[in-house]
Scaffold this motif. Structure first.
Motif: not given
Length: 446
Positions: A188-193, A235-241, A269-273, A279-281
């Protein structure tokens, strides 16, 4: 006597039992705590258990497909390597840790060293053990123990490239990415790289011209992969943005299979942590399709939708949006039908500090519904949420005081809760009773 000495006799089990008797006698007879004796007792017990398991396994002819090709023993945690061969996790990990990058059975070079649980073989072994009365120890999961190699990173990039290839390759790559992001945390972390990794993952959905062009299984695999990625905090911020993510999650909420819609809601739900993601969602308009999903009542998706709505409504602006998009009527209808009462009551209590929501609750018959629920439920938290909503209604709408008072005279529902509820429920119930008494006295005097 040490553990090694205990098994040197003619009957290992008998020797271990003798050793256990000795150390237990020492532990019981001494006034203090003999740590050394306790350790020896634990060693003897562990040896007895292992010996018993070994004897059990040796008394049966273990099918070849249940044996690890490396250890020749019954597999406890079967995993699949890149060549499709299955091994016991601890033995193949030891093989790889020694510097080997080939499949022991086929001698092929492994394109990656990711180990995937073989759940089918695991279930078959469990069933075989159950039939033969064998206790199979639970596997100790230590996924991704060795980290990812350069070959694994290359494999990851090749899968992303396939997401913009033919439909067949997209399907295969999406399925594998879904599996890898579920079972291997560092994958999962590879997506952030990789700067464009998430955009590459979403490519098949972003290029579809209409809902009819979306392949249901492909969409489900991609949305589920996105959910898996969202579990990783970094990943949460990266995915949502990533610009296309939330719109495509909303599309999945509206038009996907039940599984896809549930996973899309779970991803939100997971992203909204993160508060910034809430706010974005909310601004994107995602609450409306979430409420629609809740209203449709798919059992597999409702709970995920409710969890997402609850999390998003911690933000004041999202409460306003949820009320505007019809959340109150949908929630009250489900509660009246005894559907996901726990989750939906929590949302209703959260919305009850919105004046428009309170007005809707009063108009839609929330008072008798909630009072009836207090009498019927044994859940203290549900009683607490019910009385919290009633408290707000009572102090916001004087016309409902009479309705609540009549209920109180008949069933003493609130009085009982004032005596037996949680501390918060007692406070709310007592305040309602004071309010009712004042209103009644004023009316009586007039």
């Amino acid at each position: 006597m040490t553990k090694t000495a205990a098994v040197d006799g003619g009957d290992p089990a008998a020797e271990l039992k003798k050793e256990l008797q000795k150390v237990v006698k020492v532990i019981v007879s001494e006034d203090g705590i003999n740590v050394g004796a306790i350790d020896r007792a634990q060693q003897a017990l562990c040896s007895l258990r292992d010996l018993n398991a070994k004897q059990q396994r040796s008394s049966f002819a273990v099918p070849d497909e249940f044996r690890c090709p490396l250890s020749k023993e019954l597999m406890k945690d079967p995993v699949v390597v890149a060549t499709g061969q299955t091994y016991d996790r601890s033995f193949i990990q030891k093989w790889l840790k020694s510097g080997n990058r080939t499949c022991p059975r086929t001698q092929q070079v492994l394109s990656h060293t990711i180990l995937t649980p073989n759940q089918l073989i695991r279930d078959m072994i469990s069933q075989w053990c159950k039939i033969n009365g064998i206790q199979l120890p639970d596997p100790v999961h230590n996924l991704d123990e060795e980290g990812l190699t350069e070959a694994d990173r290359h494999h990851f990039l090749s899968l992303l490239e396939k997401m913009s290839s033919t439909l067949s390759e997209q399907r295969d790559a999406a399925r594998e990415l879904r599996m890898l992001t579920k079972s291997v945390p560092s994958f999962r972390a590879l997506f952030g790289e990789s700067e464009n990794a998430i955009a590459q993952l979403m490519y098949p959905l972003s290029t579809s011209k209409s809902e009819s062009e979306v392949q249901p299984q492909l969409q489900e695999d991609i949305i589920t992969t996105l959910l898996n990625l969202s579990i990783h905090d970094s990943n949460k911020k990266l995915v949502a943005e990533t610009p296309m993510v939330i719109p495509l999650l909303m599309d999945a909420l509206r038009s996907g299979t039940v599984g896809t819609r549930g996973n899309a809601a779970a991803a939100l739900f997971t992203l909204s942590a993160l508060d910034s993601n809430k706010a974005l969602i909310g601004k994107s308009g995602a609450l409306k399709p979430l409420i629609s999903l809740l209203e449709e009542g798919h059992p597999l998706a409702m709970k995920d939708a409710a969890s997402a709505i609850f999390n998003l409504c911690f933000l004041h602006e999202n409460k306003i949006r949820a009320v505007r998009d019809g959340a109150v009527s949908v929630i009250l209808e489900k509660i009246a039908n005894k559907v996901h009462v726990d989750e939906l009551l929590a949302i209703l209590a959260m919305l009850s500090n919105n004046q428009k929501a309170v007005e809707e609750m009063g108009e839609l018959g929330a008072v008798p519904c909630l009072l009836n629920l207090i009498r019927e439920t044994s859940c203290a938290r549900n009683k607490e949420n019910c009385i919290a909503v009633l408290y707000t209604i009572c102090f916001s709408d004087r016309t409902k005081c009479k309705e609540i008072r009549e209920e109180e005279n008949k069933y003493r529902t609130i009085s009982q809760l004032a005596q037996t509820g949680t501390s918060r429920a007692k406070r709310k119930a007592s305040s309602i009773l004071d309010r009712l008494n004042r209103a009644f006295n004023i009316t009586h005097t007039a």
